[in-house]
Design a protein around this motif. Structure first.
Motif, short mmCIF file in Angstrom:
data_model
loop_
_atom_site.label_atom_id
_atom_site.label_comp_id
_atom_site.label_asym_id
_atom_site.label_seq_id
_atom_site.Cartn_x
_atom_site.Cartn_y
_atom_site.Cartn_z
N HIS A 1 0.85 -1.19 0.00
CA HIS A 1 0.00 0.00 0.00
C HIS A 1 0.89 1.24 0.00
N VAL A 2 0.46 2.28 -0.71
CA VAL A 2 1.14 3.56 -0.67
C VAL A 2 0.16 4.58 -0.12
N LEU A 3 0.54 5.25 0.97
CA LEU A 3 -0.35 6.15 1.70
C LEU A 3 0.18 7.58 1.69
N ASP A 4 -0.75 8.52 1.79
CA ASP A 4 -0.38 9.90 2.06
C ASP A 4 0.11 9.95 3.51
N ILE A 5 1.34 10.38 3.73
CA ILE A 5 1.92 10.27 5.06
C ILE A 5 1.27 11.20 6.07
N THR A 6 0.61 12.25 5.60
CA THR A 6 -0.02 13.20 6.51
C THR A 6 -1.43 12.79 6.88
N THR A 7 -2.18 12.25 5.93
CA THR A 7 -3.59 11.93 6.18
C THR A 7 -3.88 10.45 6.34
N GLY A 8 -2.98 9.59 5.88
CA GLY A 8 -3.24 8.15 5.92
C GLY A 8 -4.10 7.66 4.78
N ARG A 9 -4.48 8.54 3.85
CA ARG A 9 -5.31 8.14 2.72
C ARG A 9 -4.51 7.27 1.76
N GLU A 10 -5.11 6.16 1.31
CA GLU A 10 -4.41 5.31 0.36
C GLU A 10 -4.39 5.94 -1.02
N LEU A 11 -3.20 6.02 -1.61
CA LEU A 11 -3.01 6.59 -2.93
C LEU A 11 -2.98 5.53 -4.01
N GLY A 12 -2.72 4.29 -3.61
CA GLY A 12 -2.68 3.18 -4.54
C GLY A 12 -2.04 1.97 -3.90
N SER A 13 -1.98 0.89 -4.66
CA SER A 13 -1.36 -0.33 -4.17
C SER A 13 -0.93 -1.16 -5.37
N PHE A 14 -0.11 -2.19 -5.10
CA PHE A 14 0.27 -3.10 -6.17
C PHE A 14 0.57 -4.47 -5.58
N LYS A 15 0.49 -5.49 -6.43
CA LYS A 15 0.73 -6.86 -6.01
C LYS A 15 2.22 -7.20 -6.13
N THR A 16 2.64 -8.13 -5.30
CA THR A 16 4.04 -8.51 -5.24
C THR A 16 4.18 -10.02 -5.28
N GLY A 17 5.40 -10.50 -5.07
CA GLY A 17 5.60 -11.92 -4.84
C GLY A 17 5.13 -12.28 -3.44
N ASP A 18 5.46 -13.50 -3.01
CA ASP A 18 5.01 -13.96 -1.69
C ASP A 18 5.79 -13.28 -0.57
N LYS A 19 5.05 -12.75 0.39
CA LYS A 19 5.60 -12.10 1.58
C LYS A 19 6.47 -10.90 1.22
N PRO A 20 5.86 -9.82 0.75
CA PRO A 20 6.63 -8.60 0.47
C PRO A 20 7.35 -8.12 1.72
N HIS A 21 8.55 -7.60 1.52
CA HIS A 21 9.42 -7.26 2.65
C HIS A 21 9.96 -5.84 2.46
N GLU A 22 11.20 -5.71 2.05
CA GLU A 22 11.81 -4.40 1.93
C GLU A 22 11.23 -3.60 0.76
N ASN A 23 11.09 -2.27 0.97
CA ASN A 23 10.67 -1.33 -0.07
C ASN A 23 11.71 -0.24 -0.21
N VAL A 24 11.95 0.22 -1.43
CA VAL A 24 12.91 1.31 -1.67
C VAL A 24 12.38 2.19 -2.80
N PHE A 25 12.25 3.49 -2.55
CA PHE A 25 12.00 4.47 -3.61
C PHE A 25 13.35 4.87 -4.21
N THR A 26 13.42 4.95 -5.53
CA THR A 26 14.63 5.43 -6.18
C THR A 26 14.35 6.77 -6.86
N SER A 27 15.43 7.49 -7.17
CA SER A 27 15.29 8.87 -7.65
C SER A 27 14.72 8.97 -9.05
N ASP A 28 14.62 7.85 -9.77
CA ASP A 28 14.07 7.86 -11.13
C ASP A 28 12.56 7.64 -11.14
N GLY A 29 11.90 7.77 -9.99
CA GLY A 29 10.45 7.67 -9.93
C GLY A 29 9.93 6.26 -9.82
#
Length: 438
Positions: free
Chosen positions: A192-220
């Motif tokens: 899930h990706v949330l607005d950090i100030t309001t907690g509103r969900e902005l979107g989500s996506f499916k992953t493999g089994d048991k998603p773990h680490e997340n990293v944003f990179t500078s290329d969007g």
């Protein structure tokens, strides 16, 4: 060599933020009971620190330390002696959450599964934490309560609460501008990706089994690493296929459309190491984001992956502690080593040797390790505010230790709460000194 130490689907449209509110190491359970990046040294790539700008006025740099079994977060200085500034209770709603769980047999089953599986016999009350851009709140993922909450740093009260899909919340990441937070819902194979100030969900996506680490990179882009089933006792290399669908999922950080899927199985095979697990654990990108360093399940060391050529280029095997039990089923959640960070100039890597009870700084050019600094069950590695030190959480000793990147030697240690895991850079009000009752 260090001596042994104590270790104590539903769709995104259905998710809303309407639910807001103003010891010895045990053997893992079998699959029937199982439930359920290191930071880049430059904050721009991972959101490891709040963005610079007007919002930084009146704030001080600090570090959040999540005490997983305590249900508290310590705030410590981000450099120097790393002294403790204050503490926050991250489960002020504990009685309400437990009441809901005890009244729901399914939720209770998963709650107990978390306790007896990844929790090593303990409830997991805090996994990951970040600060809001204005420094007024701490956003926390709470595995056992399967949610993310925002806590007012002045009052300790909950600003908002977001229940994740499924029954467990895990690692988070913050966007480079500090406005969005991504959280892994590990039993629902969803981020899930949330607005950090309001907690509103902005979107989500499916992953493999048991998603773990997340990293944003500078290329969007937003990278997620799924680790599969890590609480089963089926840990022999020939049983690796039982661990599930493990892959890196890369999405557009705005549209959440999948851009790329990387299954390390084929890359490991091509590298001649078909014996290694393809479950990617903490990672660290180089400052130019052209190479990715990654830990995988059961490995005492790490791999280097070239993103442009899509191939593994180097492997570093680190020393094993002779006192480490060779029985892989005794290694916590399949993580022989868990914690990886990189110095701001990209020349050094810091590795948390979790089950081997040490941390070490590795020269990235030669892959030569420095001194093995004895620490107790280190579970994370990040970078200090001034970039001079690697900061590791000693989950077996309830403290945080800083290691100098230049010398590879310990420079400071500070006591924190029960079973510290994630450590994140943050900014808090300059006069903040904790919350009464925290």
């Amino acid at each position: 060599m260090p001596s042994p130490r104590r270790s104590s689907t539903r769709t995104s449209t259905a998710r809303t933020s309407a639910a807001r509110t103003s010891a010895p190491r045990p053997r893992r359970l079998t699959a029937a009971v199982a439930v359920a990046l290191a930071l880049v040294a430059t904050g721009a790539a991972t959101g490891s620190a709040a963005p610079e700008g007007p919002a930084s006025a009146g704030l001080r740099e600090a570090m959040f330390v999540g005490n997983n079994w305590d249900g508290t977060a310590d705030v410590i200085a981000a450099r120097g002696d790393f002294h403790r500034i204050g503490r926050l209770n991250v489960i002020p709603d504990k009685e309400q959450r437990l009441r809901e769980i005890y009244l729901n047999p399914v939720k209770l089953a998963f709650f107990l599964g978390v306790r007896n599986g990844p929790g090593e016999g303990h409830d997991q009350f805090v996994d990951d934490m970040y600060a809001t851009p204005d420094g007024g709140a701490m956003v926390v993922s709470r595995p056992s309560f399967a949610d993310v909450v925002s806590l007012d740093l002045r009052t300790g009260r909950i600003n908002w609460r977001f229940p994740v899909a499924g029954y467990r919340a895990d690692h988070m990441a913050v966007s480079p501008d500090g406005t969005r937070v991504a959280v892994s819902a590990s039993t629902a194979n969803t981020v899930h990706v949330l607005d950090i100030t309001t907690g509103r969900e902005l979107g989500s996506f499916k992953t493999g089994d048991k998603p773990h680490e997340n990293v944003f990179t500078s290329d969007g882009l937003l990278w997620n690493m799924s680790i599969g089933e890590v609480t089963t006792a089926l840990d022999a290399p020939w049983l690796d296929w039982t661990k599930g669908d493990r892959r890196i999922t890369v999405v557009d950080a705005r549209t959440f459309e999948t851009v790329r899927v990387i299954d390390m199985r084929g890359r490991l095979d091509a590298f001649g190491r078909g014996d290694l697990s393809d479950a990617v654990r903490p990672v660290a990108f180089t400052p130019d984001e052209k190479k990715l360093y990654l830990q995988v399940s059961f490995l005492n060391g790490f791999l280097e992956y070239d993103i442009a050529t899509d191939r593994i280029t180097r492997l570093k095997t680190l020393p094993g502690n002779p006192a480490t039990d060779p029985d892989r089923t005794t290694w916590v959640n399949d993580s022989r080593h868990h914690g990886l960070s990189m110095s701001p100039d990209g020349t050094k890597l810091c590795v948390a040797g979790t089950m081997d009870d040490y941390a070490t700084v590795v020269d990235r050019a030669t892959l030569q390790e420095g001194p093995l600094v004895e620490v107790s069950k280190p579970y994370w590695a990040t970078v200090s505010g001034d970039g001079r030190s690697c900061v590791v959480s000693e989950s077996g000793a309830d403290r945080v230790t800083a290691i100098d990147f230049a010398t590879g030697r310990r420079v400071a240690s500070v006591d924190v709460g029960d079973h510290p895991q994630r450590v994140r850079l943050a900014r808090v009000p300059a006069d903040w000194a904790g919350v009464d009752g925290g």
